[in-house]
Scaffold this motif. Structure first.
Motif, PDB file in Angstrom:
ATOM      1  N   ALA A 171      38.612 132.563   4.562  1.00  0.00           N
ATOM      2  CA  ALA A 171      38.445 133.812   4.279  1.00  0.00           C
ATOM      3  C   ALA A 171      37.153 134.310   4.045  1.00  0.00           C
ATOM      4  N   ARG A 172      36.472 133.595   3.247  1.00  0.00           N
ATOM      5  CA  ARG A 172      35.020 133.809   3.201  1.00  0.00           C
ATOM      6  C   ARG A 172      34.356 134.143   4.224  1.00  0.00           C
ATOM      7  N   ILE A 173      34.516 133.029   5.130  1.00  0.00           N
ATOM      8  CA  ILE A 173      34.064 133.005   6.407  1.00  0.00           C
ATOM      9  C   ILE A 173      34.436 134.007   7.341  1.00  0.00           C
ATOM     10  N   ALA A 174      35.646 134.267   7.301  1.00  0.00           N
ATOM     11  CA  ALA A 174      36.055 135.503   8.263  1.00  0.00           C
ATOM     12  C   ALA A 174      35.746 136.903   7.579  1.00  0.00           C
ATOM     13  N   GLY A 175      35.774 136.946   6.537  1.00  0.00           N
ATOM     14  CA  GLY A 175      35.109 138.098   6.012  1.00  0.00           C
ATOM     15  C   GLY A 175      33.619 138.498   6.106  1.00  0.00           C
ATOM     16  N   ALA A 176      33.127 137.382   6.245  1.00  0.00           N
ATOM     17  CA  ALA A 176      31.582 137.476   6.701  1.00  0.00           C
ATOM     18  C   ALA A 176      31.297 137.862   8.119  1.00  0.00           C
ATOM     19  N   ALA A 177      31.993 137.170   8.861  1.00  0.00           N
ATOM     20  CA  ALA A 177      32.074 137.352  10.491  1.00  0.00           C
ATOM     21  C   ALA A 177      32.544 138.769  10.748  1.00  0.00           C
ATOM     22  N   ILE A 178      33.634 139.354  10.006  1.00  0.00           N
ATOM     23  CA  ILE A 178      33.940 140.663  10.422  1.00  0.00           C
ATOM     24  C   ILE A 178      33.185 141.731  10.087  1.00  0.00           C
ATOM     25  N   ALA A 179      32.682 141.528   8.798  1.00  0.00           N
ATOM     26  CA  ALA A 179      31.448 142.601   8.534  1.00  0.00           C
ATOM     27  C   ALA A 179      30.294 142.397   9.278  1.00  0.00           C
ATOM     28  N   ALA A 180      29.867 141.135   9.654  1.00  0.00           N
ATOM     29  CA  ALA A 180      28.607 140.999  10.642  1.00  0.00           C
ATOM     30  C   ALA A 180      28.864 141.793  12.090  1.00  0.00           C
ATOM     31  N   ARG A 181      30.083 141.352  12.554  1.00  0.00           N
ATOM     32  CA  ARG A 181      30.130 142.165  13.819  1.00  0.00           C
ATOM     33  C   ARG A 181      30.476 143.578  13.887  1.00  0.00           C
ATOM     34  N   ALA A 182      31.014 144.107  12.589  1.00  0.00           N
ATOM     35  CA  ALA A 182      31.403 145.546  12.518  1.00  0.00           C
ATOM     36  C   ALA A 182      29.861 146.205  12.495  1.00  0.00           C
TER      37      ALA A 182
ATOM     38  N   LEU B  80      25.887 137.185  14.995  1.00  0.00           N
ATOM     39  CA  LEU B  80      26.563 136.147  14.192  1.00  0.00           C
ATOM     40  C   LEU B  80      25.512 134.764  14.143  1.00  0.00           C
ATOM     41  N   ARG B  81      25.509 134.278  13.082  1.00  0.00           N
ATOM     42  CA  ARG B  81      24.861 133.190  13.088  1.00  0.00           C
ATOM     43  C   ARG B  81      25.833 131.996  13.005  1.00  0.00           C
ATOM     44  N   ALA B  82      26.419 131.524  14.257  1.00  0.00           N
ATOM     45  CA  ALA B  82      27.470 130.424  14.393  1.00  0.00           C
ATOM     46  C   ALA B  82      27.104 129.223  14.304  1.00  0.00           C
ATOM     47  N   GLN B  83      26.041 128.679  14.014  1.00  0.00           N
ATOM     48  CA  GLN B  83      25.561 127.554  13.883  1.00  0.00           C
ATOM     49  C   GLN B  83      26.335 126.640  12.852  1.00  0.00           C
ATOM     50  N   ALA B  84      26.458 125.367  13.062  1.00  0.00           N
ATOM     51  CA  ALA B  84      27.259 124.375  12.280  1.00  0.00           C
ATOM     52  C   ALA B  84      26.639 124.457  10.701  1.00  0.00           C
ATOM     53  N   TRP B  85      27.334 124.634   9.605  1.00  0.00           N
ATOM     54  CA  TRP B  85      27.189 124.777   8.415  1.00  0.00           C
ATOM     55  C   TRP B  85      26.478 126.279   8.067  1.00  0.00           C
ATOM     56  N   GLY B  86      26.528 127.146   8.990  1.00  0.00           N
ATOM     57  CA  GLY B  86      25.916 128.740   8.617  1.00  0.00           C
ATOM     58  C   GLY B  86      27.183 129.263   8.064  1.00  0.00           C
ATOM     59  N   ALA B  87      26.654 130.615   7.934  1.00  0.00           N
ATOM     60  CA  ALA B  87      27.378 131.607   7.061  1.00  0.00           C
ATOM     61  C   ALA B  87      28.692 132.176   7.693  1.00  0.00           C
ATOM     62  N   HIS B  88      28.851 131.863   9.036  1.00  0.00           N
ATOM     63  CA  HIS B  88      29.784 132.387   9.837  1.00  0.00           C
ATOM     64  C   HIS B  88      30.503 131.381  10.404  1.00  0.00           C
ATOM     65  N   ALA B  89      30.548 130.071  10.024  1.00  0.00           N
ATOM     66  CA  ALA B  89      31.360 128.996  10.846  1.00  0.00           C
ATOM     67  C   ALA B  89      31.839 128.358   9.694  1.00  0.00           C
ATOM     68  N   ALA B  90      33.263 127.954   9.952  1.00  0.00           N
ATOM     69  CA  ALA B  90      34.168 127.364   9.198  1.00  0.00           C
ATOM     70  C   ALA B  90      33.984 125.930   9.505  1.00  0.00           C
ATOM     71  N   THR B  91      32.967 125.153   9.385  1.00  0.00           N
ATOM     72  CA  THR B  91      32.629 123.927   9.632  1.00  0.00           C
ATOM     73  C   THR B  91      33.380 122.826   8.735  1.00  0.00           C
ATOM     74  N   ALA B  92      33.383 123.196   7.370  1.00  0.00           N
ATOM     75  CA  ALA B  92      34.112 122.221   6.480  1.00  0.00           C
ATOM     76  C   ALA B  92      35.431 121.951   6.796  1.00  0.00           C
ATOM     77  N   ASP B  93      36.243 122.831   7.656  1.00  0.00           N
ATOM     78  CA  ASP B  93      37.386 122.668   7.876  1.00  0.00           C
ATOM     79  C   ASP B  93      37.662 121.524   8.989  1.00  0.00           C
ATOM     80  N   HIS B  94      36.444 121.025   9.545  1.00  0.00           N
ATOM     81  CA  HIS B  94      36.793 119.762  10.474  1.00  0.00           C
ATOM     82  C   HIS B  94      36.036 118.735   9.776  1.00  0.00           C
ATOM     83  N   ALA B  95      35.362 118.562   8.805  1.00  0.00           N
ATOM     84  CA  ALA B  95      34.717 117.311   8.369  1.00  0.00           C
ATOM     85  C   ALA B  95      34.827 117.075   6.739  1.00  0.00           C
ATOM     86  N   ALA B  96      35.072 118.226   6.087  1.00  0.00           N
ATOM     87  CA  ALA B  96      34.732 117.959   4.609  1.00  0.00           C
ATOM     88  C   ALA B  96      35.996 118.658   3.841  1.00  0.00           C
ATOM     89  N   VAL B  97      37.485 118.505   4.171  1.00  0.00           N
ATOM     90  CA  VAL B  97      38.535 119.246   3.601  1.00  0.00           C
ATOM     91  C   VAL B  97      38.946 118.141   2.379  1.00  0.00           C
TER      92      VAL B  97
END
Length: 488
Positions: free
Chosen positions: A339-350, A355-372
């Protein structure tokens, strides 16, 4: 660009109110609340739609009530391990007091406090059933039949969560089975309880109700409990359940269920007959997307929703699916992270921000792949983050598992006599980083965040030697794990 305002229109022919927002959020659980919080903080006008209680599954039928039930169970078990204290905690738990405390933690299934919180961040709450009725449009039907059409200038976020999945057994509805909702909200302790399933809900609820006085039988179709963790996790939890008096049967399927003169009768695949007062099915989850209008935007009703790492639904530049509905990690804390990632992405696009979509950036849910991370609040607790050994090998990583008996750590012996537990770290031997860590034992839930930092941060093993654990704590297991990796 004017972002933080709403537009109201009323159609005199249909008496349907139309309201325009920047963002419309479907679902007011922890995930939807966090999306709303982030978009409101960015100055976007936000509507939240909820058909049940604001606060969602976690607050009323999952995380909070289950942990309120389990806390006295675990505290008593820990106290019984401590010399000088164990004699003070003889006897049964006060079940009515435990249940009353659980009711307090659910606010007696009233959502006034959560509503005040939503109001405090400036989000508009619309009570009723929300359905997509086209691109960027949600129609809300209230309990009185009143309809409101909410239009989103920028995004609609589907945060409707998941529901218990019941098996297709003839006559099951006539039995009145428990799901996770009934298991966490029951007002009396059943004399006998059958738990069908081997996952987290099954293990935790078997632990809670056995300690509260029920005679529990656990029927697991697979090889053991907690099948998504390292095998030793489920083995230690099952062993403890059996020592507490539960009957844990693995490799056991359910062929039929009926209720005869008030008694639940279960017939297993082996032909055994098990009788109980109640039966809990903890056999999986399904997305709450069957009646939210997905068909109006070209998506299949009742489906899990595929998303990119900004949580945007594939093929829809305005639609987001956050939390359980995208099936990436069915955990409240991971949903809030998304939700924090999505909220930031929605706001950025609006606002037209790149969008800084690089791994471990503010707009990418990277932890859902590697660190759950996940904690199972049984006795002993089981906690894990990242990949198990089997998962790492299946993913093609060259790894090595390092195991340590937790009872060898000085802090564990102080925690309680007869401490039993185990730790494993899965080390990538090429990159010399941790792919996963698992702890099983009393009190290990508080260890898992250190492991999460190590996995998410890709901390090299050589650097971990300089993260000195305090003595004498159970955290000293980190030193033992590093020594075992070095010496073997």
């Amino acid at each position: 660009m004017a972002l933080a305002h709403t537009t109201h229109q009323t159609d005199p022919m249909t008496e349907t109110e139309s309201i325009e927002y920047d963002v419309v959020v479907l679902g007011a659980g922890p995930v939807g609340e966090n999306v709303a919080d982030r978009t409101r903080a960015a100055g976007l006008s936000t509507a939240v739609v909820e058909s049940e209680l604001v606060g969602g599954e976690c607050s009323y039928w999952a995380c909070m009530p289950s942990k309120a039930l389990l806390r006295p169970v675990i505290a008593r078990a820990d106290a019984r391990r401590v010399p000088g204290l164990r004699r003070s905690v003889r006897g049964p738990l006060d079940a009515p007091e435990v249940l009353a405390h659980r009711d307090e933690y659910t606010s007696h299934w009233q959502d006034d406090g959560q509503v005040r919180w939503l109001d405090g961040i400036g989000a508009d709450l619309h009570r009723g059933h929300g359905r997509l009725s086209g691109a960027r449009t949600v129609t809300v039907t209230g309990a009185d039949g009143e309809r409101r059409v909410l239009t989103a200038r920028h995004a609609v976020a589907v945060c409707t969560g998941s529901r218990a999945l019941l098996p297709d057994l003839p006559g099951l509805a006539d039995v009145g089975p428990w799901t996770s909702r009934e298991a966490t909200s029951a007002q009396t302790v059943p004399g006998r309880l059958v738990v069908v399933g081997g996952g987290v809900v099954a293990a935790e609820m078997a632990t809670a109700w056995q300690a509260l006085g029920a005679q529990v039988t656990v029927l697991v179709r697979g090889k053991g409990l907690l099948g998504r963790m390292e095998p030793f996790a489920g083995e230690l939890v099952a062993e403890a359940l059996e020592e507490a008096g539960a009957d844990v049967r693995t490799g056991t399927s359910v062929e039929s269920v009926s209720r005869e003169n008030g008694t639940v009768v279960v017939v297993t695949g082996a032909g055994d007959r098990v009788e109980a007062d109640e039966i809990l099915f903890a056999t999986g989850r399904a997305p709450r997307t069957d009646d939210i209008g997905l068909d109006t935007v070209g998506l299949a009703p009742g489906s899990w929703l595929d998303v990119d790492d900004s949580l945007r639904v594939t093929g829809h530049d305005w639609l987001y699916a956050v939390g359980d509905v995208n099936r990436r990690a069915l955990l409240t804390h991971q949903g809030k992270y998304q939700a924090r990632i999505a909220g930031a992405a929605i706001a950025a696009r609006a606002t037209g921000e790149t969008l800084r979509a690089q791994a471990w950036g503010a707009h990418a849910a990277t932890a859902d792949h590697a660190a759950v991370p996940q904690v199972v609040f049984t006795d002993p607790e089981a906690a894990a983050v990242g990949l198990s050994l089997a998962e790492a090998e299946q993913a093609g990583h060259r790894v090595r598992a390092v195991d340590v008996d937790l009872s060898s750590v000085a802090g564990a012996g102080l925690y309680g006599d007869g401490y039993r537990g185990r730790a494993r770290m899965v080390v990538d031997v090429e990159d010399e980083i941790l792919r996963g860590v698992t702890f099983v034992g009393p009190g290990v839930g508080e260890l898992i965040h250190s492991a999460t930092v190590a996995v998410a941060g890709r901390v090299p093993v050589s650097r971990l030697w300089h993260a000195v654990p305090s003595y004498p704590t159970i955290s000293e297991v980190w030193l033992r794990l590093l020594e075992a990796y070095r010496d073997n």
